[in-house]
Enzyme design. Structure first.
Site, PDB file in Angstrom:
ATOM      1  N   GLN A 154     -43.813  13.140 -21.667  1.00 44.06           N
ATOM      2  CA  GLN A 154     -44.719  14.077 -21.819  1.00 44.06           C
ATOM      3  C   GLN A 154     -44.150  15.565 -22.676  1.00 44.06           C
ATOM      4  O   GLN A 154     -43.186  16.052 -22.194  1.00 44.06           O
ATOM      5  CB  GLN A 154     -45.216  14.868 -20.378  1.00 44.06           C
ATOM      6  CG  GLN A 154     -46.294  16.080 -20.393  1.00 44.06           C
ATOM      7  CD  GLN A 154     -46.994  16.303 -19.231  1.00 44.06           C
ATOM      8  OE1 GLN A 154     -48.055  15.865 -18.922  1.00 44.06           O
ATOM      9  NE2 GLN A 154     -46.456  17.304 -18.723  1.00 44.06           N
ATOM     10  N   TYR A 183     -50.204  25.988 -21.073  1.00 50.38           N
ATOM     11  CA  TYR A 183     -49.174  25.995 -22.039  1.00 50.38           C
ATOM     12  C   TYR A 183     -49.695  26.042 -23.370  1.00 50.38           C
ATOM     13  O   TYR A 183     -50.900  26.219 -23.737  1.00 50.38           O
ATOM     14  CB  TYR A 183     -48.178  24.699 -21.654  1.00 50.38           C
ATOM     15  CG  TYR A 183     -47.603  24.912 -20.202  1.00 50.38           C
ATOM     16  CD1 TYR A 183     -46.971  25.954 -19.950  1.00 50.38           C
ATOM     17  CD2 TYR A 183     -47.853  24.129 -19.453  1.00 50.38           C
ATOM     18  CE1 TYR A 183     -46.255  26.117 -18.537  1.00 50.38           C
ATOM     19  CE2 TYR A 183     -47.274  24.118 -18.072  1.00 50.38           C
ATOM     20  CZ  TYR A 183     -46.498  25.154 -17.741  1.00 50.38           C
ATOM     21  OH  TYR A 183     -46.037  25.383 -16.556  1.00 50.38           O
ATOM     22  N   GLY A 194     -49.719  12.990  -8.440  1.00 46.23           N
ATOM     23  CA  GLY A 194     -48.639  13.875  -8.520  1.00 46.23           C
ATOM     24  C   GLY A 194     -47.706  14.185  -7.185  1.00 46.23           C
ATOM     25  O   GLY A 194     -46.769  13.330  -6.780  1.00 46.23           O
TER      26      GLY A 194
END
Length: 370
Positions: free
Chosen positions: A104, A182, A327
Site C-alpha cells: 500500500q 491522506y 483489519g
C-alpha cells in the site's frame, strides 16, 4: 465443522492478473514496529506478516514515498535500497507460506507534522489544516503548503519511483492509499481541495491527481496489478465531500476505463462529530454505499469496515462485493481464515499495544487452540 454460511469466501477469485485462493483479505494495519532509523521492516515485521500468510491477500501497512509524507513514526518507506531489502525479507517469507502480498503506497499530505519529518512543512492541495490535534503528537495540525504544479509533478515522480522499488522488492501488486484523509483523498474531497486550477474545482479536476498517480503505477506494474483504497464517507483526518456518490461514481468509472485490478471500498460508519471534527455522520450521506457504487466499476470490489465472515459472504453471494478485507480482527487473530471457516471464536485485541512497542500485542497472538 465448517460453517456453510461462509462458503462464498472460499471460492478462488481472479483479481486482475492475480488469482487468490480465498476472499479473506488482510487490510492495511498501521502498527509502527519498523526500524525508526532506516524506516524499513525488521525481523519482527517479517514474523507478523508471515503469521497471517493464509489470507487470500495481504495489504501492507501504509508505506511512504518521501521524507515529506510520514505521519506516523515507525512506519516503513519505499524510498531506498535498504527499505527494498527489508521488504524482500517480508515478501520471501510470505511467499514461502504460499501467501500473496501487496504494497500500500502512501503520501500523507497535510496529515503529518514538521516534527515528524525533520522540520519539513506538510504539503496539501490547499492551505487548509486539519481541524484538531495530530493523533500521535497531540498538538495542533499545521497549515500545509499548497502544492504548485511543479511539486505535484515531483510527487507523481516519487510515486513512480516507489512503485519501481516495490516491483524490485517482489510485491505481487501495488495499491494506492486513496483513503482516510491522506494526500490522494485530500485532492478528491471538496472540504480539503479549494484549488482554482486544473487539479481542483470540478469533480473531474479533483480526481485528476489521483488518476495521474494511478497511471504512474500502471506504467510500472501493469493494469492487472494495480488497485486503490478509498473512503468516500469517512471522517478520519477531518474529511468530507458534499456529494460523495457523484464524486466516486465518476472516479470509479475512470478507474474502470483503466481496467485496474481492484478497488478496496471502505463503508465507514463514523458518528456525528467523529474525532471531534464537527462533521455529519457517515451514514447521513448514504446507507448503501456498496450498492450505489457497484455498477460503476466492473473489476473486483473489496468491501471493508464492519464486516463479519457471514455478512461478507452474503454480500458476495448478492454480487455487491467480490471479496472482503478485515483489519482489526487480523491484529489478534493471525489465523483469521481458519477461524472464519470453522466458526471459531475471535480473540479480542488489546488496544494498548496497537501502536509501537515490541512483540507484545504484535506477534504473540496465537492460533486458535481447540
Amino acid at each position: 465443522m465448517k460453517n456453510p454460511k461462509v462458503d462464498a469466501l472460499f471460492k478462488p477469485l481472479q483479481l486482475g492478473d492475480i488469482q487468490i485462493e480465498n476472499r479473506i483479505i488482510m487490510a492495511s494495519l498501521t502498527r509502527m514496529r519498523c526500524d525508526k532509523v532506516t524506516k524499513s521492516p525488521n525481523d519482527l515485521v517479517v514474523q507478523f506478516y508471515t503469521q497471517r500468510a493464509s489470507a487470500g491477500l495481504i495489504m501492507t501497512e501504509s508505506t511512504f514515498i518521501s521524507e515529506r509524507s510520514q505521519s506516523w513514526p515507525g512506519c516503513p518507506g519505499i524510498m531506498d535500497q535498504t527499505q527494498v531489502e527489508g521488504w524482500k525479507k517480508v515478501i520471501e517469507s510470505v511467499h514461502n507460506k504460499k501467501g500473496k502480498i501487496i504494497l500500500q503506497i502512501w503520501h500523507s499530505g497535510r496529515a503529518t507534522h514538521s516534527k515528524l519529518q525533520d522540520g519539513l512543512q506538510p504539503w496539501g492541495p490547499s492551505a487548509i489544516e486539519i481541524n484538531g490535534p495530530h493523533q500521535i503528537l497531540n498538538i495542533p495540525h499545521e497549515i500545509p503548503h499548497e502544492m504548485n504544479l511543479e511539486e505535484i509533478q515531483l510527487v507523481k515522480n516519487q510515486f513512480r519511483k516507489g512503485a519501481q522499488l516495490a516491483k524490485e522488492a517482489g510485491f505481487d501488486a501495488i495499491s494506492l492509499h486513496g483513503s482516510n484523509g491522506y494526500l490522494i483523498d485530500q485532492f478528491l474531497k471538496s472540504n480539503s481541495n479549494k484549488r482554482q486550477d486544473e487539479y481542483g474545482g470540478s469533480i473531474e479536476g479533483r480526481c485528476k491527481f489521483c488518476l495521474e498517480v494511478i497511471d504512474e503505477l500502471i506504467s510500472v506494474f501493469g493494469k492487472g496489478r494495480v488497485g486503490i483504497k478509498v473512503s468516500p464517507i469517512g471522517r478520519f483526518n477531518d474529511m468530507y465531500d458534499n456529494d460523495p456518490i457523484k464524486l466516486f461514481t465518476y472516479l470509479f468509472q475512470e478507474l474502470d476505463k483503466r481496467q485496474i485490478a481492484f478497488i478496496e471500498l471502505m463503508n465507514d460508519k463514523d458518528e456525528e462529530n467523529a474525532y471531534n471534527h464537527g462533521l455529519p455522520s457517515s451514514q447521513s450521506q448514504t446507507q448503501n454505499l456498496f450498492e450505489q457504487l457497484r455498477n460503476s466499476f466492473k473489476g473486483v470490489i473489496i468491501g471493508n469496515v464492519g464486516l463479519t465472515g457471514e455478512t461478507a459472504a452474503q454480500l458476495i453471494e448478492a454480487g455487491i462485493i467480490d471479496a472482503a478485507s478485515f483489519g482489526m480482527p487480523y491484529i489478534s487473530n493471525p489465523d483469521l481464515v481458519e477461524r472464519i471457516r470453522y466458526n471459531f471464536p475471535l480473540t479480542v485485541a488489546n488496544p494498548d499495544t496497537f501502536f509501537e512497542g515490541d512483540h507484545v500485542g504484535y506477534t504473540d497472538y496465537l492460533p486458535y487452540q481447540q
